[in-house]
Scaffold this motif. Sequence first.
Motif, mmCIF file in Angstrom:
data_model
loop_
_atom_site.group_PDB
_atom_site.id
_atom_site.type_symbol
_atom_site.label_atom_id
_atom_site.label_comp_id
_atom_site.label_asym_id
_atom_site.label_seq_id
_atom_site.Cartn_x
_atom_site.Cartn_y
_atom_site.Cartn_z
ATOM 1 N N TYR A 174 -17.264 -10.370 6.939
ATOM 2 C CA TYR A 174 -18.122 -11.553 6.908
ATOM 3 C C TYR A 174 -17.291 -12.800 7.189
ATOM 4 O O TYR A 174 -16.090 -12.843 6.899
ATOM 5 C CB TYR A 174 -18.770 -11.714 5.525
ATOM 6 C CG TYR A 174 -19.538 -10.511 5.039
ATOM 7 C CD1 TYR A 174 -20.894 -10.369 5.308
ATOM 8 C CD2 TYR A 174 -18.907 -9.515 4.295
ATOM 9 C CE1 TYR A 174 -21.605 -9.264 4.853
ATOM 10 C CE2 TYR A 174 -19.607 -8.409 3.841
ATOM 11 C CZ TYR A 174 -20.952 -8.284 4.122
ATOM 12 O OH TYR A 174 -21.648 -7.190 3.677
ATOM 13 N N ASP A 175 -17.960 -13.823 7.726
ATOM 14 C CA ASP A 175 -17.281 -15.107 7.821
ATOM 15 C C ASP A 175 -17.320 -15.778 6.449
ATOM 16 O O ASP A 175 -17.850 -15.207 5.486
ATOM 17 C CB ASP A 175 -17.903 -15.984 8.916
ATOM 18 C CG ASP A 175 -19.375 -16.327 8.651
ATOM 19 O OD1 ASP A 175 -19.803 -16.346 7.475
ATOM 20 O OD2 ASP A 175 -20.100 -16.581 9.633
ATOM 21 N N LYS A 181 -20.041 -10.188 10.519
ATOM 22 C CA LYS A 181 -19.268 -10.125 11.760
ATOM 23 C C LYS A 181 -19.110 -8.682 12.236
ATOM 24 O O LYS A 181 -18.997 -8.424 13.433
ATOM 25 C CB LYS A 181 -17.888 -10.752 11.549
ATOM 26 C CG LYS A 181 -17.925 -12.224 11.190
ATOM 27 C CD LYS A 181 -16.554 -12.735 10.784
ATOM 28 C CE LYS A 181 -15.540 -12.600 11.891
ATOM 29 N NZ LYS A 181 -14.211 -13.131 11.475
#
Length: 213
Positions: A174-175, A181
Amino acid sequence: MLVLVLVQLRRYYFFLLEKFDKGVDMVHSEAMKAIVRRRLKLANRFWGVVLCGLCSIVSCTPRAVAALPGLTGDQISGASLWQRITVEEDFKAYPSWPDYKGIQPGQSPHGRFHRIYINPILADALPISANIAPAGSIIIKENYDPDRVVSGYTVMAKVPGYNPDAGDWFWAAYDNQGGVKMEGRPAMCIRCHSSSASDFVLLQRLDAAGADQ
């Protein structure tokens, strides 16, 4: 229990204030009345701040995380896993990996630094003599850039039957806002973690983690 004690202290405090305030009226000198009232006002402010501070500490004290059952193969996705660790539970309240607390040096493809959290299902099972994490285990790596600013998250979740060839782990990246992502069975993650001799967990063998706790 502590909250009830604070409530009783607050009631007793205002009871005393009322008594002192009535006592001031018995003072005949106006100058002395002014001095007493000024001191009462200062005491009121001081103890008001103390009681508010104690109440804030109590209300902000982290509470134990009650482990939810693990996500199933029908439920698991990058979005549902993020929902689990940030809404249904709060991964910030998860335990750290034993003997690996706080921000630690990291390496590519993760951040320059990282912090690792594990959910109660895994934490309560350690150490695991069979070296197989229990179903529902979640490992979260919070990644930081060189300035120690959170840059993203990489997460492993144990889902029975999801991917037997790779330990039944579901992987997600994840961002720093929780945007997905990467998710599922990413070859890069599996290839790197396949070097582990402990159920695709690289940090420490599961049969040794927390053994001295």
